[in-house]
Design a protein around this motif. Structure first.
Motif, short mmCIF file in Angstrom:
data_model
loop_
_atom_site.label_atom_id
_atom_site.label_comp_id
_atom_site.label_asym_id
_atom_site.label_seq_id
_atom_site.Cartn_x
_atom_site.Cartn_y
_atom_site.Cartn_z
N GLN A 1 0.98 40.44 106.06
CA GLN A 1 0.21 39.59 105.97
C GLN A 1 0.83 38.62 105.30
OE1 GLN A 1 -1.70 39.38 109.04
NE2 GLN A 1 -1.04 40.51 109.66
N ALA A 2 0.92 37.36 105.70
CA ALA A 2 0.89 36.70 104.34
C ALA A 2 0.44 35.18 104.70
CB ALA A 2 2.99 35.82 104.67
N ASN A 3 0.57 35.07 102.80
CA ASN A 3 -0.07 33.63 103.43
C ASN A 3 0.03 32.33 101.83
OD1 ASN A 3 -3.12 32.11 103.71
ND2 ASN A 3 -4.17 32.78 102.23
N LEU A 4 0.14 31.76 102.64
CA LEU A 4 0.41 30.54 101.39
C LEU A 4 -0.06 29.45 101.15
CD1 LEU A 4 3.24 29.13 99.77
CD2 LEU A 4 4.21 28.27 101.89
N LEU B 1 1.51 32.43 97.03
CA LEU B 1 2.20 33.37 97.88
C LEU B 1 1.19 34.59 97.86
CD1 LEU B 1 3.65 33.57 100.11
CD2 LEU B 1 5.61 34.34 98.85
N SER B 2 0.76 34.82 99.12
CA SER B 2 0.00 36.07 99.03
C SER B 2 0.39 37.00 100.00
CB SER B 2 -1.72 36.27 98.98
OG SER B 2 -2.09 35.40 98.35
N LEU B 3 0.65 38.45 100.08
CA LEU B 3 1.39 39.25 100.78
C LEU B 3 0.07 40.54 100.79
CD1 LEU B 3 5.11 39.07 100.21
CD2 LEU B 3 3.87 38.17 101.78
N ASN B 4 -0.21 40.77 101.81
CA ASN B 4 -0.77 42.27 102.22
C ASN B 4 -0.60 43.20 103.16
OD1 ASN B 4 -3.10 41.56 100.70
ND2 ASN B 4 -3.54 39.80 101.94
N GLN B 5 -0.25 44.34 102.83
CA GLN B 5 0.28 45.34 103.91
C GLN B 5 -0.13 46.45 103.62
OE1 GLN B 5 3.29 44.99 105.82
NE2 GLN B 5 2.50 47.21 106.23
N PRO B 6 -0.79 47.03 104.45
CA PRO B 6 -1.72 48.54 104.81
C PRO B 6 -0.30 49.58 104.59
CG PRO B 6 -2.33 46.99 106.42
CD PRO B 6 -0.99 46.45 105.66
N ILE B 7 -0.49 50.46 103.56
CA ILE B 7 0.42 51.31 103.58
C ILE B 7 0.44 52.38 104.45
CG2 ILE B 7 2.19 53.22 101.75
CD1 ILE B 7 1.79 51.13 100.19
N PHE B 8 -0.75 53.15 104.58
CA PHE B 8 -1.30 53.97 105.33
C PHE B 8 -2.85 54.30 105.46
CE2 PHE B 8 -2.27 58.51 105.99
CZ PHE B 8 -0.88 58.94 107.10
N THR B 9 -3.09 54.03 107.09
CA THR B 9 -4.40 54.48 107.74
C THR B 9 -4.61 55.17 108.22
OG1 THR B 9 -3.02 52.91 109.03
CG2 THR B 9 -4.17 51.39 107.08
N PHE B 10 -3.64 55.68 108.31
CA PHE B 10 -3.81 58.13 109.10
C PHE B 10 -3.68 57.15 110.29
CE2 PHE B 10 -5.85 58.92 105.15
CZ PHE B 10 -5.29 60.44 105.36
N SER C 1 -1.55 47.21 100.09
CA SER C 1 -1.33 46.91 98.54
C SER C 1 -1.56 45.40 99.06
CB SER C 1 0.41 47.40 98.03
OG SER C 1 1.32 46.81 99.49
N SER C 2 -1.33 44.71 97.74
CA SER C 2 -0.99 43.08 97.96
C SER C 2 -0.13 42.59 96.41
CB SER C 2 -2.93 42.86 98.01
OG SER C 2 -2.86 43.01 96.59
N TYR C 3 0.34 41.95 96.95
CA TYR C 3 1.02 40.91 96.59
C TYR C 3 0.63 39.19 95.98
CZ TYR C 3 5.47 38.71 94.10
OH TYR C 3 6.09 37.85 93.22
N ASN C 4 0.76 38.80 95.28
CA ASN C 4 0.21 37.48 94.34
C ASN C 4 1.47 36.99 93.90
OD1 ASN C 4 -2.77 37.10 96.46
ND2 ASN C 4 -2.76 38.62 94.67
N TYR C 5 1.75 35.43 93.64
CA TYR C 5 2.85 35.17 92.53
C TYR C 5 2.19 33.37 93.03
CZ TYR C 5 6.14 32.39 90.84
OH TYR C 5 7.57 31.74 90.01
N ASP C 6 1.67 32.85 91.64
CA ASP C 6 0.55 31.66 91.63
C ASP C 6 2.29 31.48 90.43
OD1 ASP C 6 -0.86 32.88 92.77
OD2 ASP C 6 -2.60 33.50 91.20
N LYS D 1 4.93 26.87 85.47
CA LYS D 1 5.85 28.36 85.48
C LYS D 1 4.73 28.88 86.32
CE LYS D 1 6.11 31.38 81.15
NZ LYS D 1 6.54 31.50 79.43
N GLY D 2 5.58 30.53 87.11
CA GLY D 2 4.55 30.90 87.64
C GLY D 2 4.66 32.40 86.90
N SER D 3 4.55 33.56 87.98
CA SER D 3 3.49 34.53 86.86
C SER D 3 3.47 35.36 88.97
CB SER D 3 2.22 35.00 86.63
OG SER D 3 1.49 34.57 86.89
N TRP D 4 3.10 37.19 88.92
CA TRP D 4 2.79 37.63 89.55
C TRP D 4 2.29 38.29 89.09
CZ3 TRP D 4 4.46 42.56 89.94
CH2 TRP D 4 5.48 42.69 88.63
N ASN D 5 1.23 39.32 90.54
CA ASN D 5 0.65 40.74 89.94
C ASN D 5 0.60 41.60 91.44
OD1 ASN D 5 -1.86 40.21 91.90
ND2 ASN D 5 -2.06 38.68 90.30
N PHE D 6 1.19 42.85 91.43
CA PHE D 6 1.43 43.77 92.76
C PHE D 6 -0.60 44.65 92.13
CE2 PHE D 6 2.47 48.35 93.98
CZ PHE D 6 2.50 47.26 95.30
#
Length: 466
Positions: free
Chosen positions: A60-63, A127-136, A318-323, A336-341
Motif C-alpha cells: 500500500q503506497a502513499n505519496l 513516500l510510504s510503503l506498507n506491506q503485510p508479510i505474514f498474516t496467517f 513492514s513499512s518503509y518511509n522516504y522523506d 535532502k532525503g532520508s529513509w527508515n524501515f
C-alpha cells in the motif's frame, strides 16, 4: 411464395410492426429487461470487490506533500565572548618590572546571541510503503471470500436470466391463448348471431318458443361479456410482455409460432419426450443454481471461521518511509532525503471474548446454511416431480382433447342439419356449439401447457432455457 415473403418483409419494415417468435422475445428480454440489467450490475459490483481484495496482496503506497510556515522560528539564546588584545607586564625574579609582552587576545566581555532551530518555511515530500508479510492467510482467505461472492452473484445472474426467459415464454404463449380464445369466441358470436336470425324466423312462424329465443339472446350477451373480459386480460398481459422486452406501449407487435400455426391447420402432432424421473432429480441436485449458491455460501462461512481463528495469532508487517525535505535539519537549510524501515509484529488481544463469540456465531451459521441446503434440496425434488407429472398430464390432455375436438365438430355439423330439419331443439344446438368451443379452448390450453411445462422442466432441473 418468394414474392409473398418479400412483400410480407417489406410491409413489416415500413409499417413499423415487429414480428416476434418466442426465441426473438427471449433475445429482446435478455438485451433490454431492466431486472436483468440490475442483476448484471450486481455481478460487476462483485467483480470489482474481488479486485479490491486482490490489491491487499500488494504494498500500500502513499505519496504526500506538506508545507508548513512558522509564525515564530524557535531559537536558543547563548552568550558570545568578546575578545581584545592587551600586553602584560613582565617581572624578574626579584619583582622588578623589566617590560611588556606582545598583545595577547583576552575576553573583554560577552554578547547575547539567538541561534534559530529550523526555518520559517518548511517543505516535506514523503513516500510510504506498507506491506503485510505474514498474516496467517487472512488476506488470502479474504480474497477467496470475495471470489466466492462473485461466483454466487454469477449464479444469481444466470438464475435471473433463466427466470426471465421462462416468464417471457409463459407470457408469449398465454398471449396466444387469449388471442385464440378471443378468435374462437368471435367466431362463436358470429355463428350465434346467424343462429339467432334463424331462431327469430322460426319464432315468427310459430315453430320455436319464446323461451328458446330468449335463451339464444342470453347466450349471445354472455359471449359479449366474455369477449370484453378476455380483451382486457390480453391488453394487461401484452403491456407486461412489452415491459419485459423493453418495448414501448405503442409499439406494434405480431406474435408467430410454428406450433400454433400447425395447430390451426389441425395437423399438429406432439412427440412425447419422457425421461427418467430419477435422472432428472440427479441433474437438478447437481445443476440447480440455488443449491450451488448455498454450497458457495458454506465455503464463505468456512473461510470466515478460519479468518476468525487466525485473529488470535500475530501479524508481521513492514513499512518503509522516504522523506525528502527542506530544511533537512536544524542547521542545514537545504533539500535532502532520508529513509527508515520498520518490521513489526502485531498480536491482537481480545478482552471479553468478542473474537471467540464471533467464531462460535459463524459455526452456528454454517449449521444453519447446511440445514437450509438439505431442506431446499428436498423441496427442489418435489418441484421437479410436480412439473414432470404436469408435463405428462399436459401431453395426455392434448391427445385426448384433440379427439374431443373432432367429435365436437362432427356433433355440431349434425346439430346444424337436425336443427334445420326440426329434429334438434335450439337448446341442444346451443349446447353442441358450446361444447365445440370449449373443446377447442381445452385443446389449445393443453398444447400451451405442454409447451410451457417443457420449458419449466428444463428450468426446475437447472438447465439453460434456449
Amino acid at each position: 411464395m418468394k414474392k409473398f415473403l418479400f412483400f410480407l418483409l417489406f410491409s413489416i419494415i415500413y409499417s413499423g410492426t415487429l414480428v416476434i417468435n418466442y426465441q426473438k422475445a427471449c433475445s429482446l428480454a435478455v438485451e433490454n429487461c431492466l431486472l436483468l440489467k440490475v442483476s448484471s450490475e450486481k455481478l460487476q459490483e462483485k467483480y470489482f470487490d474481488k479486485l479490491s481484495s486482490l490489491a491487499n496482496f500488494f504494498p500500500q503506497a502513499n505519496l504526500s506533500f506538506a508545507y508548513t510556515r512558522l509564525d515564530q522560528v524557535p531559537y536558543f539564546v547563548s552568550g558570545k565572548p568578546i575578545f581584545g588584545k592587551y600586553p602584560f607586564p613582565v617581572y624578574d625574579l626579584f619583582g622588578n618590572f623589566i617590560g611588556l609582552t606582545e598583545s595577547i587576545p583576552v575576553i573583554t566581555g560577552y554578547q547575547i546571541e539567538s541561534i534559530p532551530f529550523g526555518s520559517r518555511n518548511n517543505y516535506l515530500f514523503r513516500l510510504s510503503l506498507n506491506q503485510p508479510i505474514f498474516t496467517f492467510f487472512k488476506i488470502l482467505r479474504s480474497y477467496k471470500i470475495a471470489r466466492l461472492n462473485e461466483l454466487i452473484e454469477k449464479e444469481s445472474y444466470l438464475l435471473a436470466l433463466n427466470t426471465i426467459k421462462k416468464q417471457v415464454i409463459s407470457m408469449f404463449y398465454n398471449l396466444f391463448l387469449l388471442k385464440k380464445q378471443k378468435e374462437l369466441i368471435d367466431a362463436s358470436y358470429e355463428q350465434l348471431k346467424r343462429h339467432l336470425t334463424a331462431c327469430s324466423t322460426l319464432y315468427r312462424n310459430g315453430l320455436l318458443t319464446k323461451l328458446d329465443l330468449l335463451k339464444t339472446h342470453s347466450v349471445l350477451e354472455g359471449l359479449e361479456v366474455n369477449l370484453l373480459q378476455i380483451t382486457q386480460q390480453e391488453s394487461l398481459l401484452l403491456n407486461n410482455f412489452k415491459l419485459f422486452l423493453g418495448l414501448k406501449e405503442n409499439d406494434e407487435i405480431i406474435l408467430t409460432d410454428s406450433f400454433i400455426q400447425e395447430w390451426e391447420k389441425e395437423r399438429l402432432f406432439l412427440k412425447k419426450e419422457e425421461g427418467e424421473l430419477d435422472s432428472l432429480l440427479k441433474v437438478a441436485e447437481k445443476e440447480r443454481r440455488e443449491l450451488k449458491s448455498l454450497v458457495l455460501t458454506k465455503e464463505i462461512i468456512n473461510n470466515s471461521i478460519k479468518i476468525q481463528r487466525s485473529s488470535f495469532l500475530p501479524n508481521i508487517v513492514s513499512s518503509y518511509n522516504y522523506d525528502y525535505k527542506k530544511p533537512y535539519s536544524y542547521f542545514e537549510d537545504k533539500w535532502k532525503g532520508s529513509w527508515n524501515f520498520t518490521l513489526a509484529i502485531n498480536l491482537p488481544l481480545s478482552f471479553g471474548g468478542s473474537d471467540y463469540s464471533k467464531m462460535k456465531s459463524l459455526e452456528h451459521k454454517l449449521k444453519e446454511v447446511s440445514f437450509y441446503y438439505n431442506w431446499s434440496k428436498e423441496l427442489i425434488k418435489n418441484e421437479v416431480r410436480q412439473v414432470y407429472f404436469k408435463y405428462l398430464t399436459s401431453y395426455e390432455n392434448f391427445r385426448i382433447s384433440s379427439n374431443q375436438v373432432k367429435i365436437a365438430q362432427e356433433a355440431l355439423k349434425e346439430a346444424e342439419k337436425g336443427f334445420k330439419m326440426g329434429k334438434v331443439s335450439n337448446l341442444e344446438y346451443l349446447d353442441t356449439e358450446l361444447k365445440l368451443r370449449e373443446a377447442k379452448l381445452t385443446n389449445l390450453k393443453s398444447l400451451i401447457d405442454n409447451i410451457i411445462t417443457k420449458k419449466e422442466l428444463d428450468y426446475v432441473v437447472g438447465k439453460e432455457i434456449n
